[in-house]
Every structure is written in structure tokens, then in C-alpha cells.
Scaffold this active site. Structure first.
Site, PDB file in Angstrom:
ATOM      1  N   THR A  94      -7.970   5.333 -11.866  1.00 53.47           N
ATOM      2  CA  THR A  94      -7.491   6.316 -12.705  1.00 53.47           C
ATOM      3  C   THR A  94      -6.411   5.963 -13.758  1.00 53.47           C
ATOM      4  OG1 THR A  94      -5.629   7.000 -11.298  1.00 53.47           O
ATOM      5  CG2 THR A  94      -7.550   8.247 -10.739  1.00 53.47           C
ATOM      6  N   TYR A 130       0.417  10.823 -11.208  1.00 52.08           N
ATOM      7  CA  TYR A 130       0.026   9.630 -10.129  1.00 52.08           C
ATOM      8  C   TYR A 130      -0.567   8.420 -10.789  1.00 52.08           C
ATOM      9  CZ  TYR A 130      -3.217   6.990  -7.222  1.00 52.08           C
ATOM     10  OH  TYR A 130      -3.795   6.250  -6.642  1.00 52.08           O
ATOM     11  N   LYS A 168       1.300   4.581 -11.314  1.00 52.10           N
ATOM     12  CA  LYS A 168       0.708   3.249 -11.012  1.00 52.10           C
ATOM     13  C   LYS A 168       0.523   2.168 -12.279  1.00 52.10           C
ATOM     14  CE  LYS A 168      -0.878   4.020  -6.843  1.00 52.10           C
ATOM     15  NZ  LYS A 168      -0.273   3.061  -5.798  1.00 52.10           N
ATOM     16  N   PHE A 205     -11.560   1.624  -6.913  1.00 51.82           N
ATOM     17  CA  PHE A 205     -12.331   2.862  -7.501  1.00 51.82           C
ATOM     18  C   PHE A 205     -12.214   3.658  -6.295  1.00 51.82           C
ATOM     19  CE2 PHE A 205     -13.795   2.175 -11.676  1.00 51.82           C
ATOM     20  CZ  PHE A 205     -12.856   0.952 -12.032  1.00 51.82           C
ATOM     21  N   LEU A 237     -14.179  13.651  -1.514  1.00 49.46           N
ATOM     22  CA  LEU A 237     -15.442  14.050  -1.350  1.00 49.46           C
ATOM     23  C   LEU A 237     -15.960  13.398   0.090  1.00 49.46           C
ATOM     24  CD1 LEU A 237     -18.210  14.982  -2.056  1.00 49.46           C
ATOM     25  CD2 LEU A 237     -18.760  13.075  -3.139  1.00 49.46           C
ATOM     26  N   PHE A 266       0.600  -1.262   0.020  1.00 47.83           N
ATOM     27  CA  PHE A 266       0.040  -0.017  -0.036  1.00 47.83           C
ATOM     28  C   PHE A 266       0.736   1.265   0.048  1.00 47.83           C
ATOM     29  CE2 PHE A 266      -2.828  -2.904   2.553  1.00 47.83           C
ATOM     30  CZ  PHE A 266      -3.872  -2.793   1.826  1.00 47.83           C
TER      31      PHE A 266
HETATM   32  P1  NAD Z   1      -2.738   6.463   2.900  1.00 48.71           P
HETATM   33  O1  NAD Z   1      -1.804   7.651   2.678  1.00 48.71           O
HETATM   34  O2  NAD Z   1      -3.774   6.515   3.921  1.00 48.71           O
HETATM   35  O3  NAD Z   1      -1.861   5.209   3.283  1.00 48.71           O
HETATM   36  C1  NAD Z   1      -0.461   5.053   2.593  1.00 48.71           C
HETATM   37  C2  NAD Z   1       0.268   4.647   3.780  1.00 48.71           C
HETATM   38  O4  NAD Z   1       2.083   4.533   3.229  1.00 48.71           O
HETATM   39  C3  NAD Z   1       0.554   5.732   4.828  1.00 48.71           C
HETATM   40  O5  NAD Z   1       0.517   4.972   6.066  1.00 48.71           O
HETATM   41  C4  NAD Z   1       2.092   6.266   4.596  1.00 48.71           C
HETATM   42  O6  NAD Z   1       2.458   6.709   6.100  1.00 48.71           O
HETATM   43  C5  NAD Z   1       2.719   5.097   4.029  1.00 48.71           C
HETATM   44  N1  NAD Z   1       3.815   5.427   3.057  1.00 48.71           N
HETATM   45  C6  NAD Z   1       3.678   6.578   2.247  1.00 48.71           C
HETATM   46  N2  NAD Z   1       4.895   6.566   1.628  1.00 48.71           N
HETATM   47  C7  NAD Z   1       5.603   5.532   2.374  1.00 48.71           C
HETATM   48  C8  NAD Z   1       7.128   5.418   2.223  1.00 48.71           C
HETATM   49  N3  NAD Z   1       7.958   5.914   1.313  1.00 48.71           N
HETATM   50  N4  NAD Z   1       7.576   4.462   2.926  1.00 48.71           N
HETATM   51  C9  NAD Z   1       6.854   3.572   3.690  1.00 48.71           C
HETATM   52  N5  NAD Z   1       5.657   4.014   3.979  1.00 48.71           N
HETATM   53  C10 NAD Z   1       5.035   5.150   3.398  1.00 48.71           C
HETATM   54  O7  NAD Z   1      -3.197   6.095   1.467  1.00 48.71           O
HETATM   55  P2  NAD Z   1      -4.556   5.000   1.193  1.00 48.71           P
HETATM   56  O8  NAD Z   1      -5.623   5.640   0.764  1.00 48.71           O
HETATM   57  O9  NAD Z   1      -4.716   4.048   2.315  1.00 48.71           O
HETATM   58  O10 NAD Z   1      -3.739   4.254  -0.035  1.00 48.71           O
HETATM   59  C11 NAD Z   1      -3.149   2.983   0.028  1.00 48.71           C
HETATM   60  C12 NAD Z   1      -2.670   3.086  -1.419  1.00 48.71           C
HETATM   61  O11 NAD Z   1      -3.695   2.710  -2.212  1.00 48.71           O
HETATM   62  C13 NAD Z   1      -1.835   3.799  -1.895  1.00 48.71           C
HETATM   63  O12 NAD Z   1      -0.801   3.265  -2.711  1.00 48.71           O
HETATM   64  C14 NAD Z   1      -2.630   4.695  -2.894  1.00 48.71           C
HETATM   65  O13 NAD Z   1      -1.923   5.395  -4.305  1.00 48.71           O
HETATM   66  C15 NAD Z   1      -3.545   3.635  -3.589  1.00 48.71           C
HETATM   67  N6  NAD Z   1      -4.942   4.011  -4.046  1.00 48.71           N
HETATM   68  C16 NAD Z   1      -5.893   4.645  -2.994  1.00 48.71           C
HETATM   69  C17 NAD Z   1      -7.032   4.955  -3.339  1.00 48.71           C
HETATM   70  C18 NAD Z   1      -8.059   5.881  -2.539  1.00 48.71           C
HETATM   71  O14 NAD Z   1      -8.954   6.291  -2.923  1.00 48.71           O
HETATM   72  N7  NAD Z   1      -7.552   5.843  -1.236  1.00 48.71           N
HETATM   73  C19 NAD Z   1      -7.495   4.560  -4.733  1.00 48.71           C
HETATM   74  C20 NAD Z   1      -6.770   3.914  -5.589  1.00 48.71           C
HETATM   75  C21 NAD Z   1      -5.379   3.806  -5.033  1.00 48.71           C
HETATM   76  C1  UD1 Z   2      -9.382  11.428  -6.331  1.00 50.36           C
HETATM   77  C2  UD1 Z   2      -8.049  11.060  -7.158  1.00 50.36           C
HETATM   78  C3  UD1 Z   2      -7.672   9.832  -7.436  1.00 50.36           C
HETATM   79  C4  UD1 Z   2      -7.422   9.249  -6.200  1.00 50.36           C
HETATM   80  C5  UD1 Z   2      -8.455   9.322  -5.027  1.00 50.36           C
HETATM   81  C6  UD1 Z   2      -8.101   9.076  -3.728  1.00 50.36           C
HETATM   82  C7  UD1 Z   2      -8.209  13.218  -8.442  1.00 50.36           C
HETATM   83  C8  UD1 Z   2      -8.860  13.873  -9.955  1.00 50.36           C
HETATM   84  N1  UD1 Z   2      -8.517  12.003  -8.390  1.00 50.36           N
HETATM   85  O1  UD1 Z   2     -10.332  10.592  -6.861  1.00 50.36           O
HETATM   86  O2  UD1 Z   2      -6.717   9.709  -8.398  1.00 50.36           O
HETATM   87  O3  UD1 Z   2      -6.873   7.790  -6.265  1.00 50.36           O
HETATM   88  O4  UD1 Z   2      -8.937  10.667  -4.902  1.00 50.36           O
HETATM   89  O5  UD1 Z   2      -7.162   9.723  -3.150  1.00 50.36           O
HETATM   90  O6  UD1 Z   2      -8.055  14.082  -7.469  1.00 50.36           O
HETATM   91  N2  UD1 Z   2     -15.903  16.305  -5.155  1.00 50.36           N
HETATM   92  C9  UD1 Z   2     -16.616  17.477  -4.795  1.00 50.36           C
HETATM   93  N3  UD1 Z   2     -16.215  18.356  -3.927  1.00 50.36           N
HETATM   94  C10 UD1 Z   2     -15.077  18.130  -2.920  1.00 50.36           C
HETATM   95  C11 UD1 Z   2     -14.421  17.127  -3.388  1.00 50.36           C
HETATM   96  C12 UD1 Z   2     -14.722  15.851  -4.289  1.00 50.36           C
HETATM   97  O7  UD1 Z   2     -17.744  17.710  -5.250  1.00 50.36           O
HETATM   98  O8  UD1 Z   2     -14.696  18.812  -2.174  1.00 50.36           O
HETATM   99  C13 UD1 Z   2     -16.362  15.533  -6.174  1.00 50.36           C
HETATM  100  C14 UD1 Z   2     -15.371  15.406  -7.281  1.00 50.36           C
HETATM  101  O9  UD1 Z   2     -15.177  16.385  -8.076  1.00 50.36           O
HETATM  102  C15 UD1 Z   2     -15.502  14.134  -7.938  1.00 50.36           C
HETATM  103  C16 UD1 Z   2     -16.085  13.026  -6.499  1.00 50.36           C
HETATM  104  O10 UD1 Z   2     -16.651  14.416  -5.661  1.00 50.36           O
HETATM  105  O11 UD1 Z   2     -16.624  14.119  -8.813  1.00 50.36           O
HETATM  106  C17 UD1 Z   2     -15.093  12.393  -5.829  1.00 50.36           C
HETATM  107  O12 UD1 Z   2     -14.052  13.059  -5.771  1.00 50.36           O
HETATM  108  P1  UD1 Z   2     -12.795  12.482  -4.885  1.00 50.36           P
HETATM  109  O13 UD1 Z   2     -13.484  11.689  -3.674  1.00 50.36           O
HETATM  110  O14 UD1 Z   2     -11.674  13.627  -4.867  1.00 50.36           O
HETATM  111  O15 UD1 Z   2     -12.195  11.267  -5.687  1.00 50.36           O
HETATM  112  P2  UD1 Z   2     -11.629  10.955  -7.174  1.00 50.36           P
HETATM  113  O16 UD1 Z   2     -11.730  12.625  -7.736  1.00 50.36           O
HETATM  114  O17 UD1 Z   2     -12.436  10.306  -7.790  1.00 50.36           O
END
Ligand code: NAD
Ligand code: UD1
Length: 344
Positions: free
Chosen positions: A130, A152, A156, A180, A202, A84
Site C-alpha cells: 500500500t 497506515y 510504513k 502484497f 477477503l 513484524f
Molecule cells: P498480526 O496482527 O497478525 O501480527 C502482528 C503482531 O504484532 C501480533 O502478534 C501483535 O500482537 C504484535 N504487536 C502489535 N503491536 C505490538 C506492540 N506494540 N508491541 C509488541 N507486539 C505488538 O499481523 P500480520 O499480518 O502478521 O502482520 C505483521 C506485520 O506485517 C505488520 O507490521 C503489518 O503491518 C505488516 N503487513 C501485513 C500485511 C498483511 O496483509 N497481513 C501486509 C503488509 C504488511
Molecule cells: C488490506 C489493507 C492493506 C493491509 C491488508 C492486510 C485496505 C484498503 N487495505 O489489503 O493495507 O495491508 O489488508 O491487513 O484495507 N474484499 C471483498 N470482500 C471482503 C473483503 C475484501 O470483496 O469481505 C475485496 C477487497 O475489496 C479487495 C480484495 O478483496 O479488492 C482484497 O481485500 P483485503 O483482503 O482486505 O486486502 P487489501 O484490501 O488488499
């Protein structure tokens, strides 16, 4: 059967929920995290919720081979890795692409090299929806082209490609899970999403408005080609996503050499921003003040998964409803108004 699992980034939002699921499945875990975007308190609570002490922390950076080796040595033998650790903010990646390539791609390379050294080649990787860029046809299937539109997503895609090459070179078992939009929290309200500063996403923004920390939600864009003009995303409960990791890892343990399992992890049901706002209001009985503003740069109109492959390959599908996402996210916000900081 209990396995030893190395979880990088295990203290983060998705990682902490996954650690809980893994402990509940009877696995032993070593977490490698540098707490760049998380707190050790999350891991303390995970162990408390699981009633388990089978979690060991190694504080360190995934880009540092010594730290990764230390995590492997601490575990003794590692059966599989869930990776992660990484960065996820699109805007930040546009402003600082080198940092994203370093943490996301170089970090994955260092990890994979260490796995090879330690004879562990079973890996679940956090990819993202994405990677599809700005698609035109829905729902999104895994065989549709990757067309990343920001650094970003490009990082990936690069890691997915590296992992594909490793599988072709032999003896690796890899799952690339394309998440997603994970939202919500564990139903206990003890662990959840803890963004630093103003939330980009959001759901945490909505819960902070509900809590009175922010005056109103700004809805980005009202003129998208969607039924109500606001953006559509495939939101899924973080516990469903966490469970998908447990199942994916089990599946990899049963597999022979093969290409990566590349799977969308979503519900298959897109929701507009307004539908989420109204769903939150219904689930909690609260009112969320909002204003409709300009589109946010880099946003796409719609992302929606075809979840069929995950169902076929893993027997997994998202079970939890929007109401549960809202209720559980709100419970977490109420119990932890400032996240993990200063309220333990
Ligand atoms: P998060 O930021 O809450 O978790 C990431 C964790 O990785 C954190 O605990 C952070 O401290 C740790 N970290 C960051 N850089 C590091 C490093 N260099 N060495 C060791 N640890 C490190 O994010 P999340 O939402 O839990 O996301 C986890 C993974 O899923 C990420 O790779 C993110 O890109 C991917 N992802 C997240 C979403 C989402 O919507 N949250 C969507 C698609 C993919
Ligand atoms: C975003 C990132 C995505 C990342 C994910 C988790 C972008 C363009 N995409 O996804 O790559 O993996 O977060 O970190 O940043 N919205 C509002 N008001 C707000 C926030 C969001 O209207 O204050 C809307 C956005 O326009 C979008 C939806 O809510 O239509 C979801 O937004 P968000 O939760 O930021 O997710 P993504 O943009 O899908």
C-alpha cells in the site's frame, strides 16, 4: 549456520509462520510480542511443529525500551531482528492515526535505538504494497514512487525512510519487504490467520463463509476497470512469504554497508475477487454464496507486484499456487473454527 534472531510480533499471522521457518533453518529465536492481536498458543504450536525448543518469549511492548532491552538481554547476543510488531488495519488507521504513528513509527524508532545500543544493526522490516497508493501502471516496481493514501501506509513509508537514513549513516543492514496479500496457512492446519471479530480481509472472510459462520461474502465493487469488474490483488501463500524472510536475513548477514534492500514480495500474478472465490470453490468443492455490493472506501482497483528484484537479489520467488493457498487456509479454518481460542 544457526543465528540468534529477535522477532517482534512473532506470534502474529506472518510472524508465527516465519518463526517456524527460522526454527527449521536452525536459528534460535526470541519473540517480543504484547499479544495485542495474537495468542501465545501460536508460539506453542510453532515449537511443536518445528520439534524445537529454541524459542523464548518475552511478553512486552515494542514501544517500551525496557521490554526491548529485556528481549536483547534474554537472547544474550542478537545477530539480526525481524520486525513484524505493528498495526495493519487501514480503516482503524484513518479513525485513529496517532495510535498508528505511535505503534508503527515510534515502536520502530524504539526498536532501532535498542538495536544500536546492543550493537545489532541487521533488520528485516515488514512494509506493504500500500506504500504505492493508487498506482496506474503495472506491475509495480520498487523504484516507482511511494504515494500513501492513508495513515497506515504513511507510517510504513516513514519507517522505510528512517531505515534508509540509518543505512546512509553507516553500518546498518536493512531489508524492507513490501508484502502484497499474504493468505493461506501452514499446510498442517495448526497455525494460521486468527482475526478478532469480523474479518476485514477477503480470505478469512471466505473461509468463515465456507464454515457456515457467516452467511455470504460481500464483494466490494463490481465496476472497477478490471476484466470482471472486481478488485485485483497479488495474493501469495504465507509460507512463501515466511521463507522470503529467512532468505532476506541470510542475505543481510552476507552484505557490507549499503542502502536498504527494498523488495516487493508477491507472485506477480494478480487475481480478481471473483477468481479467488471460484479458485476456493474448485480447491475445496464447496460453494461460496456472495453478493456484489458497493466499493469499500479506501480500496484501490489493482495491486500487482513485479517480483523480479526479489528473484535477482534473494533468489526467492513465490512457489505455491492459489489452490494451495485455498486448501491450506481451509484446513486451518476447519481444524480451528474459533482460531486459537477455546479449542486447544
Ligand atoms: P498480526 O496482527 O497478525 O501480527 C502482528 C503482531 O504484532 C501480533 O502478534 C501483535 O500482537 C504484535 N504487536 C502489535 N503491536 C505490538 C506492540 N506494540 N508491541 C509488541 N507486539 C505488538 O499481523 P500480520 O499480518 O502478521 O502482520 C505483521 C506485520 O506485517 C505488520 O507490521 C503489518 O503491518 C505488516 N503487513 C501485513 C500485511 C498483511 O496483509 N497481513 C501486509 C503488509 C504488511
Ligand atoms: C488490506 C489493507 C492493506 C493491509 C491488508 C492486510 C485496505 C484498503 N487495505 O489489503 O493495507 O495491508 O489488508 O491487513 O484495507 N474484499 C471483498 N470482500 C471482503 C473483503 C475484501 O470483496 O469481505 C475485496 C477487497 O475489496 C479487495 C480484495 O478483496 O479488492 C482484497 O481485500 P483485503 O483482503 O482486505 O486486502 P487489501 O484490501 O488488499
Amino acid at each position: 549456520m544457526g543465528r540468534r534472531v529477535l522477532v517482534t510480533g512473532g506470534a502474529g499471522f506472518i510472524g508465527s509462520h516465519t518463526c517456524l521457518v527460522l526454527l527449521e533453518q536452525g536459528h534460535e529465536i526470541v519473540v517480543l510480542d504484547n499479544f495485542d492481536n495474537s495468542s501465545p498458543e501460536a508460539l506453542r504450536r510453532v515449537q511443536e511443529l518445528a520439534g524445537s525448543t529454541q524459542l523464548t518469549l518475552v511478553e512486552g511492548d515494542v514501544r517500551d525500551p525496557k521490554a526491548v532491552d529485556q528481549a536483547f538481554r534474554t537472547a544474550g547476543t542478537v545477530d539480526g531482528v525481524i520486525h513484524f510488531a505493528g498495526l495493519k488495519a487501514v480503516g482503524e488507521s484513518v479513525a485513529n492515526p496517532l495510535h498508528y504513528w505511535d505503534v508503527n513509527v515510534n515502536g520502530s524508532r524504539v526498536l532501532a535505538a535498542a538495536m544500536d545500543r546492543h550493537d545489532c544493526r541487521t533488520l528485516v522490516f515488514s512494509s506493504t504494497a500500500t506504500v504505492y497508493g493508487e498506482p496506474q501502471t503495472f506491475p509495480l516496481r520498487e523504484d516507482m514512487p511511494m504515494a500513501p493514501i492513508h495513515p497506515y501506509a504513511q507510517t510504513k513509508v516513514a519507517v522505510e525512510q528512517i531505515l534508509g537514513a540509518l543505512c546512509r549513516a553507516g553500518s546498518w543492514q536493512v531489508a524492507c519487504l513490501r508484502y502484497f496479500n499474504p493468505v493461506g496457512a501452514h499446510p498442517s492446519g495448526q497455525i494460521g490467520e486468527d482475526p478478532m471479530g469480523t474479518p476485514n480481509n477477503l480470505f478469512p472472510f471466505i473461509t468463515q463463509v465456507a464454515a457456515g459462520r457467516r452467511e455470504r461474502l460481500r464483494i466490494f465493487g463490481q465496476d472497477y476497470a478490471t476484466p470482471d469488474g472486481t478488485g485485483i490483488r497479488d495474493y501469495l501463500h504465507v509460507m512463501d512469504l515466511a521463507e522470503a524472510h529467512g532468505v532476506a536475513l541470510d542475505r543481510l548477514f552476507q552484505r557490507q554497508n549499503a542502502d536498504p534492500l527494498t523488495l516487493n514480495i508477491g507472485t506477480g500474478r494478480g487475481l480478481s475477487v471473483l477468481e479467488v472465490v471460484h479458485g476456493f470453490e474448485q480447491a475445496t468443492g464447496l460453494t461460496i454464496p456472495y453478493e456484489l455490493v458497493e466499493r469499500r472506501a479506501g480500496d484501490v482497483p489493482r495491486l500487482e507486484a513485479c517480483p523480479q528484484s526479489a528473484q535477482t537479489m534473494l533468489g526467492w520467488s513465490a512457489r505455491r499456487t492459489l489452490e494451495e493457498m485455498c486448501r491450506d487456509g481451509w484446513a486451518w479454518q476447519q481444524a480451528n473454527p474459533t482460531g486459537y481460542r477455546n479449542n486447544s
